[in-house]
Design a protein around this motif. Structure first.
Motif, mmCIF file in Angstrom:
data_model
loop_
_atom_site.group_PDB
_atom_site.id
_atom_site.type_symbol
_atom_site.label_atom_id
_atom_site.label_comp_id
_atom_site.label_asym_id
_atom_site.label_seq_id
_atom_site.Cartn_x
_atom_site.Cartn_y
_atom_site.Cartn_z
ATOM 1 N N ALA A 195 0.862 -1.188 0.000
ATOM 2 C CA ALA A 195 0.000 0.000 0.000
ATOM 3 C C ALA A 195 0.894 1.232 0.000
ATOM 4 O O ALA A 195 1.987 1.208 0.568
ATOM 5 C CB ALA A 195 -0.900 0.008 1.235
ATOM 6 N N ILE A 196 0.424 2.317 -0.659
ATOM 7 C CA ILE A 196 1.262 3.518 -0.732
ATOM 8 C C ILE A 196 0.724 4.577 0.230
ATOM 9 O O ILE A 196 -0.498 4.710 0.417
ATOM 10 C CB ILE A 196 1.314 4.070 -2.175
ATOM 11 N N ILE A 197 1.644 5.299 0.873
ATOM 12 C CA ILE A 197 1.232 6.439 1.698
ATOM 13 C C ILE A 197 1.109 7.636 0.765
ATOM 14 O O ILE A 197 2.082 8.006 0.117
ATOM 15 C CB ILE A 197 2.282 6.766 2.779
ATOM 16 N N PHE A 198 -0.086 8.208 0.653
ATOM 17 C CA PHE A 198 -0.169 9.407 -0.172
ATOM 18 C C PHE A 198 -0.297 10.679 0.662
ATOM 19 O O PHE A 198 -0.222 11.784 0.145
ATOM 20 C CB PHE A 198 -1.264 9.310 -1.246
ATOM 21 N N ASP A 199 -0.448 10.498 1.969
ATOM 22 C CA ASP A 199 -0.426 11.663 2.851
ATOM 23 C C ASP A 199 -0.405 11.188 4.284
ATOM 24 O O ASP A 199 -0.704 10.021 4.565
ATOM 25 C CB ASP A 199 -1.666 12.546 2.624
ATOM 26 N N SER A 200 -0.027 12.074 5.176
ATOM 27 C CA SER A 200 -0.182 11.765 6.591
ATOM 28 C C SER A 200 -0.393 13.064 7.337
ATOM 29 O O SER A 200 0.108 14.095 6.931
ATOM 30 C CB SER A 200 1.047 11.024 7.138
ATOM 31 N N VAL A 201 -1.182 12.995 8.393
ATOM 32 C CA VAL A 201 -1.383 14.184 9.213
ATOM 33 C C VAL A 201 -1.124 13.796 10.660
ATOM 34 O O VAL A 201 -1.250 12.642 11.032
ATOM 35 C CB VAL A 201 -2.812 14.775 9.105
ATOM 36 N N TYR A 202 -0.747 14.758 11.446
ATOM 37 C CA TYR A 202 -0.428 14.464 12.827
ATOM 38 C C TYR A 202 -1.590 14.818 13.736
ATOM 39 O O TYR A 202 -2.150 15.898 13.665
ATOM 40 C CB TYR A 202 0.819 15.232 13.267
ATOM 41 N N ASP A 203 -1.958 13.867 14.549
ATOM 42 C CA ASP A 203 -3.006 14.089 15.529
ATOM 43 C C ASP A 203 -2.369 14.028 16.916
ATOM 44 O O ASP A 203 -1.660 13.080 17.230
ATOM 45 C CB ASP A 203 -4.072 12.976 15.378
ATOM 46 N N THR A 204 -2.640 15.053 17.707
ATOM 47 C CA THR A 204 -1.979 15.170 19.007
ATOM 48 C C THR A 204 -2.168 13.919 19.862
ATOM 49 O O THR A 204 -1.280 13.506 20.587
ATOM 50 C CB THR A 204 -2.557 16.372 19.775
ATOM 51 N N PHE A 205 -3.361 13.322 19.778
ATOM 52 C CA PHE A 205 -3.646 12.183 20.652
ATOM 53 C C PHE A 205 -3.268 10.844 20.044
ATOM 54 O O PHE A 205 -2.906 9.921 20.737
ATOM 55 C CB PHE A 205 -5.134 12.180 21.013
ATOM 56 N N ARG A 206 -3.340 10.757 18.699
ATOM 57 C CA ARG A 206 -3.192 9.445 18.095
ATOM 58 C C ARG A 206 -1.930 9.305 17.274
ATOM 59 O O ARG A 206 -1.660 8.252 16.714
ATOM 60 C CB ARG A 206 -4.418 9.155 17.220
ATOM 61 N N GLY A 207 -1.166 10.366 17.192
ATOM 62 C CA GLY A 207 0.072 10.281 16.416
ATOM 63 C C GLY A 207 -0.203 10.488 14.948
ATOM 64 O O GLY A 207 -1.217 11.061 14.548
ATOM 65 N N SER A 208 0.714 9.964 14.138
ATOM 66 C CA SER A 208 0.600 10.176 12.709
ATOM 67 C C SER A 208 -0.524 9.323 12.125
ATOM 68 O O SER A 208 -0.572 8.117 12.330
ATOM 69 C CB SER A 208 1.938 9.799 12.050
ATOM 70 N N VAL A 209 -1.439 9.981 11.416
ATOM 71 C CA VAL A 209 -2.511 9.263 10.730
ATOM 72 C C VAL A 209 -2.111 9.147 9.266
ATOM 73 O O VAL A 209 -1.906 10.149 8.595
ATOM 74 C CB VAL A 209 -3.851 10.024 10.847
ATOM 75 N N VAL A 210 -1.976 7.903 8.793
ATOM 76 C CA VAL A 210 -1.484 7.663 7.446
ATOM 77 C C VAL A 210 -2.667 7.481 6.491
ATOM 78 O O VAL A 210 -3.574 6.705 6.772
ATOM 79 C CB VAL A 210 -0.622 6.379 7.444
ATOM 80 N N TYR A 211 -2.639 8.209 5.386
ATOM 81 C CA TYR A 211 -3.640 8.008 4.341
ATOM 82 C C TYR A 211 -3.022 7.093 3.302
ATOM 83 O O TYR A 211 -1.921 7.360 2.823
ATOM 84 C CB TYR A 211 -4.040 9.330 3.695
ATOM 85 N N THR A 212 -3.749 6.046 2.941
ATOM 86 C CA THR A 212 -3.101 5.029 2.123
ATOM 87 C C THR A 212 -4.035 4.466 1.051
ATOM 88 O O THR A 212 -5.252 4.505 1.185
ATOM 89 C CB THR A 212 -2.571 3.884 3.024
ATOM 90 N N ARG A 213 -3.400 3.952 0.017
ATOM 91 C CA ARG A 213 -4.126 3.224 -1.025
ATOM 92 C C ARG A 213 -3.513 1.829 -1.094
ATOM 93 O O ARG A 213 -2.291 1.697 -1.249
ATOM 94 C CB ARG A 213 -3.950 3.965 -2.361
ATOM 95 N N VAL A 214 -4.350 0.834 -0.976
ATOM 96 C CA VAL A 214 -3.858 -0.542 -1.007
ATOM 97 C C VAL A 214 -3.799 -1.023 -2.456
ATOM 98 O O VAL A 214 -4.778 -0.896 -3.196
ATOM 99 C CB VAL A 214 -4.775 -1.479 -0.178
ATOM 100 N N PHE A 215 -2.642 -1.505 -2.877
ATOM 101 C CA PHE A 215 -2.514 -2.057 -4.233
ATOM 102 C C PHE A 215 -2.720 -3.565 -4.245
ATOM 103 O O PHE A 215 -3.442 -4.102 -5.063
ATOM 104 C CB PHE A 215 -1.140 -1.717 -4.828
ATOM 105 N N ASP A 216 -2.052 -4.245 -3.316
ATOM 106 C CA ASP A 216 -2.176 -5.707 -3.233
ATOM 107 C C ASP A 216 -2.383 -6.098 -1.785
ATOM 108 O O ASP A 216 -1.964 -5.388 -0.881
ATOM 109 C CB ASP A 216 -0.885 -6.397 -3.729
ATOM 110 N N GLY A 217 -2.974 -7.264 -1.606
ATOM 111 C CA GLY A 217 -3.083 -7.823 -0.271
ATOM 112 C C GLY A 217 -4.231 -7.242 0.515
ATOM 113 O O GLY A 217 -5.061 -6.484 -0.008
ATOM 114 N N THR A 218 -4.252 -7.566 1.807
ATOM 115 C CA THR A 218 -5.324 -7.124 2.694
ATOM 116 C C THR A 218 -4.711 -6.700 4.018
ATOM 117 O O THR A 218 -3.854 -7.412 4.560
ATOM 118 C CB THR A 218 -6.327 -8.274 2.944
ATOM 119 N N LEU A 219 -5.120 -5.535 4.473
ATOM 120 C CA LEU A 219 -4.627 -5.021 5.756
ATOM 121 C C LEU A 219 -5.746 -5.190 6.767
ATOM 122 O O LEU A 219 -6.868 -4.757 6.535
ATOM 123 C CB LEU A 219 -4.248 -3.548 5.611
ATOM 124 N N ARG A 220 -5.417 -5.898 7.888
ATOM 125 C CA ARG A 220 -6.427 -6.112 8.918
ATOM 126 C C ARG A 220 -6.037 -5.392 10.199
ATOM 127 O O ARG A 220 -4.850 -5.202 10.477
ATOM 128 C CB ARG A 220 -6.594 -7.602 9.204
#
Lengths: 600, 381
Positions: A195-220
């Motif tokens: 999966a590719i990271i196309f952006d990330s934003v920082y949340d004070t409570f939860r840390g880095s939030v990664v925006y992603t697009r999955v190309f192959d496989g399954t993320l659980r």
């Protein structure tokens, strides 16, 4: 998840051509937002972005859509930043899509950034859906603009959709086109996760939030993940899809777009373009195209009040959490005291950071003249990188100086070609090519030193073309130039923060203009101020600020004292915003004197 | 030792440069004088016994518009409600057109010791430009009339009027000296906000003289008067020995004073670190109405923080050309050690010939007097 029912797309548009408004209409028509939730231009969530009318950081949103054939589709709109400073981010966001809506203002026609982003989209093999917006405007010329577009991307002018994002007319056809023309994603849900990271934003409570697009496989949820470029390992504590807010799901499979939260405390671990995989069963190779973005423009940032230094550091720390492209390290200036040398992707990025420091952190800062990074080959064979003009080695030990060059693409109505070429020549530009896009619009290409465009080039370009020309550029490497360091002295004391690197042929001219400008900006003081510009030990320009001739309000009796004291207190406050260089009080504007010199 | 200032806000016409509070429409001054007596009484209850009054000053406006009996009422009120055992100076500001022998003798009989005569210029075109109520002949006659009755008096002159030839200014100084004035106050024309002059400047009908011109005139003034036996004891004030204004020196020495009348200001330091300034309403009708209701006619009142008090002390004492700023006193009384805090600035100023630093005192030089405010800013900023 049925891959055939997913469409991942983005919108490419020039500022003000209607990207945000069209996005609003799509969200509305798909019922992703109710009218009540609707807030104009919802995708631009930072205040600053909304004010500037541009999207600085990309986001994504998922829409459910029932097509006229009765089938339900998932449409993922991935938003892209629209400015030249963020070309790399744009390319990564495009990579996460299969299609792009190309929005062009039917009155204004296509602009430079749109074309360069369009080329990026074509390189990424995206299906392009051309859309003419604002066709309801009286000045719209849809036929001409549609022909320009099809000249660029092929196809028939009549296939170019015509909409008014403002009224909503034609928006249903856009939705239909997304479903019919954008290919559905492909990928193997059983393959190792990629999966590719196309952006990330920082949340004070939860840390880095990664925006992603999955190309192959399954993320659980709970999967151990690995960021392949930074080699950092985390757990996918929460995964989900992006509606108006974040909505957790149990899994994201090939073709899907969503977010990952894994207590990542440092955004530098989640770099845009990096590949996310499962650390137990990693993918054999990463998604190609990852690049470590490097700052191109540098500037000294100093607190006006020396006591604010630690606050400035804390604020930069905070900004960096959300902005992995921002770099900074402490530096000391004899004139300005303690501050930071800060690296930016470009001028817009620099302006944004300055404004945020001012607005969000309330810091009053002095910014020195922006400069590029020079590579200096020394006579002993060593090479050094210079990011601050005052650190330029002495001329005696320099073999050669190299500076970054860019290739500029300027799209302009043809009547301004002459003045724009003159502007580029004045900035040491090397002519490359001219190409007519249509009878009235020209694509003008030049190679220019980045240093020549980092300050007022864009403003000049806009002003000589009455706002019509647009600019895009890409870095094309370093070249050797005949450069010298221009120093400024006040009453004989060198002011390091005013040193600049200039081309030798321009040094005398610049020195004289800089001295003259400083004379305007430095107010009269009790004593004479001598302003000198020098190359090495050689003074090339001199100006004098004459001392104050009179400063006393005549009488001072009982009724005058508090007024007089308050006046002095006000002046005292004003003085605090000045920097003391030797015995000379220098206003902040003086440190940006070169910026305000204009091209006259 | 405190000073009292009584603001008499009546004028017959408006001088173009003036930003003091005054009215030109009043027919009778009696209700005002009654209100001021009430104000003097009210403050006398609180301050009357705290410090003896050393100086009394009737300014304006045009105090010489008051009939003698009203001046008498005001002086009597001060004597009744304050300790005047040490009263050493009673000054009254006078316009030339009021300087009749009877009035002058009457004032002297009432205990007025010193007059401040608003001449401004001896030239008809200057006086017309300023919209003064007197003419050139009256100006000259007034100085002679005052000199015949009072030993102690001052002549006010203004320099730097637009279009005023340099010779006029020299002639004005010459004439005042020749007529025997023992004290001169010389002011550079200042364009104050909300004056007819400011309006004319804004409309482009009048162009102010350059700083360079002001500077030359001021340097000339200092040269001229000191050469003729005057002490330049304050930036704008020149006196023959024994004729300084005690009252005004009180302001520059940061002494306590009370102000009565509309727009008047007061300063009272209760202890070393507790000081207040306050001012009265700038409106004759409100002033009288409040006092009739037994209320103080206060407009603004502020407690002055210690650092602002030190700033005041610096800017005020710098104006005293001979006494200067006493660094030890500033350190001990105001907690500011300029030798430590402004070492470089002091050295720069001294090297630049704007101040001298001797006997632990900072004094302006003549060059420094021309830029006195900028020097003060350098030391407080």
């Amino acid at each position: 998840m049925d891959l055939q029912r997913i469409r991942n797309f983005c919108i490419i548009a020039h500022i003000d051509h209607g990207k945000s408004t069209l996005a609003d209409r799509l969200l509305e028509q798909t019922g992703t937002l109710t009218q009540r939730e609707m807030q104009a231009q919802v995708l631009d969530s930072m205040d600053l972005e909304r004010e500037r009318g541009i999207t600085i950081k990309s986001h994504a949103i998922r829409m459910g859509y029932t097509a006229p054939d009765g089938k339900d589709y998932i449409l993922n709109l991935i938003d892209t930043p629209g400015h030249v400073d963020f070309t790399y981010e744009v390319s990564r966001a495009l990579n996460a899509c299969e299609g792009a809506i190309l929005v062009v203002d039917a009155a204004q026609g296509i602009e430079a950034q749109t074309i360069s982003n369009l080329y990026l989209a074509l390189e990424a093999d995206l299906e392009i859906i051309p859309v003419l917006n604002k066709v309801d405007l009286p000045s719209a010329r849809p036929d001409v603009v549609a022909a320009t577009i099809t000249d660029l991307i092929g196809g028939n002018p009549e296939d170019v959709l015509q909409v008014s994002a403002k009224t909503g007319a034609g928006v249903d056809a856009v939705l239909e086109a997304i479903v019919r023309r954008v290919p559905h994603p492909t990928g193997d849900p059983e393959a190792p996760l990629k999966a590719i990271i196309f952006d990330s934003v920082y949340d004070t409570f939860r840390g880095s939030v990664v925006y992603t697009r999955v190309f192959d496989g399954t993320l659980r949820t709970g999967d151990p993940i690995l960021f392949m470029a930074t080699k950092q390992k985390y757990n996918a504590e929460e995964i989900g899809v992006l509606k108006l807010g974040m909505q957790p799901v149990k899994e994201l499979t090939a073709g899907e777009v969503g977010y990952i939260i894994g207590s990542v405390k440092d955004v530098h671990d989640t770099k845009v373009g990096d590949t996310v995989t499962n650390s137990r069963t990693p993918a054999a190779e990463a998604v190609p195209g990852f690049r470590d973005v490097k700052p191109m423009v540098f500037s000294g940032l100093y607190p006006t009040d020396a006591d604010d230094f630690e606050d400035l550091r804390a604020s930069l720390d905070k900004l960096q959490l959300n902005d992995a492209a921002l770099t900074y390290e402490p530096e000391t200036s004899a004139a300005l005291g303690f501050g930071f040398r800060v690296g930016f992707l470009g001028m817009l990025h620099m302006e944004i950071v300055q404004e945020r420091l001012d607005r969000e952190f309330g810091l009053d800062i002095i910014t020195t003249l922006p400069n590029v990074r020079y590579t200096v080959a020394l006579t002993d064979g060593e090479e050094v990188s210079v990011e601050n003009p005052s650190e330029m080695p002495g001329t005696g030990v320099i073999d050669e100086i190299r500076e970054p060059y860019i290739k500029a693409q300027i799209i302009t109505p043809s009547e301004y070609i002459g003045t724009l070429m003159q502007l580029c020549q004045d900035r040491r530009g090397v002519y490359v090519n001219t190409q007519y896009l249509d009878p009235e619009r020209v694509d003008l290409q030049y190679e220019l030193p980045l240093a020549e465009i980092v300050f007022d080039f864009y403003d000049r370009l806009k002003s000589v073309s009455r706002g019509y020309a647009s600019l895009d550029y890409e870095f094309i490497g370093e070249r050797t130039s005949n450069l010298v360091k221009l120093d400024v002295m006040l009453n004989g004391d060198p002011v390091d923060a005013l040193s600049t690197i200039v081309h030798r042929d321009k040094a005398y001219y610049m020195g004289r203009r800089l001295a003259r400008k400083l004379k305007e900006l430095i107010p009269r003081q009790l004593f004479e101020v001598a302003i000198q510009a020098a190359i090495g030990a050689k003074v090339i320009a001199r100006e004098t600020v004459k001392p104050l001739r009179k400063d006393v309000t005549a009488r001072c009796y009982g009724g005058d004292i508090s007024r007089k004291r308050k006046l002095l207190e006000k002046q005292k406050e004003g003085k605090k915003r000045m920097k003391q260089v030797g015995a000379v009080e220098v206003p902040q504007e003086a440190f940006l004197a070169v910026l305000s010199m204009g091209d006259d | 030792m405190a000073g009292l200032y009584l603001h008499i806000p009546f004028c017959t016409q408006r001088c173009v440069y003036c930003d003091f509070y005054f009215v030109t429409t009043q027919r009778t001054t009696a209700p005002f004088v009654r209100a001021m007596e009430a104000e003097i009484e009210a403050y006398g209850r609180e301050f009357g016994t705290q410090e003896p009054v050393e100086t009394l000053y009737l300014g304006g406006g045009t105090p010489s518009l008051l009939p003698l009996e009203e001046v008498a009422h005001l002086i009597a009120a001060v004597e009744q409600h304050f300790d005047t055992s040490a009263l050493a100076e009673v000054t009254l500001e006078m316009n030339p057109e009021n300087a009749t022998p009877d009035y002058l003798r009457g004032l002297k009989a009432l205990g007025v010791t010193r007059l401040s005569l608003g001449i401004q210029s001896f030239f008809a075109d200057d006086l017309a430009f300023m919209n003064r109520a007197h003419d050139a002949a009256q100006a000259e006659a007034a100085v002679e009339a005052v000199g015949a009755v009072f030993d102690d008096f001052s002549v006010d002159l203004i320099f730097g009027l637009p279009e005023q030839p340099f010779e006029y200014w020299g002639a004005n100084l010459e004439k005042a000296v020749r007529l025997g004035a023992p004290h001169l106050s010389t002011y550079s024309l200042t364009i104050e906000d909300r004056t007819p002059l400011a309006k004319q400047v804004a409309l482009g009908r009048v162009s102010p003289v350059t700083d360079e011109t002001m500077r030359e005139r001021f340097l000339f003034t200092m040269e001229f008067l000191t050469a003729r036996g005057f002490d330049h004891y304050e930036v704008c004030s020149f006196s023959k020995p024994g004729h300084r204004s005690r009252h005004n020196q009180g302001y520059w020495r940061h002494r306590n004073y009370l102000g009565f009348g509309p727009s008047a200001h007061a300063f009272w330091k209760t202890t070393r670190s507790l000081a207040h300034r306050w001012s009265n309403v700038r409106h004759l009708g409100r002033y009288q109405a409040l006092l009739e209701q037994h209320e103080l006619p206060l407009d603004e009142r502020e407690q002055i923080p210690p650092d602002a008090l030190a700033d005041e002390h610096i800017l005020l004492s710098l104006r005293l050309m001979e006494e200067g700023l006493d660094l030890a006193r500033l350190r001990d009384e105001y907690g500011v050690d300029l030798r430590l805090e402004k070492r470089a600035a002091l050295a720069d100023l001294e090297r630049g010939g704007l101040v001298t630093v001797t006997d632990d005192r900072v004094r302006l030089t003549r060059e420094g007097a021309v830029v006195a405010d900028a020097v003060a800013l350098k030391l407080i900023g």
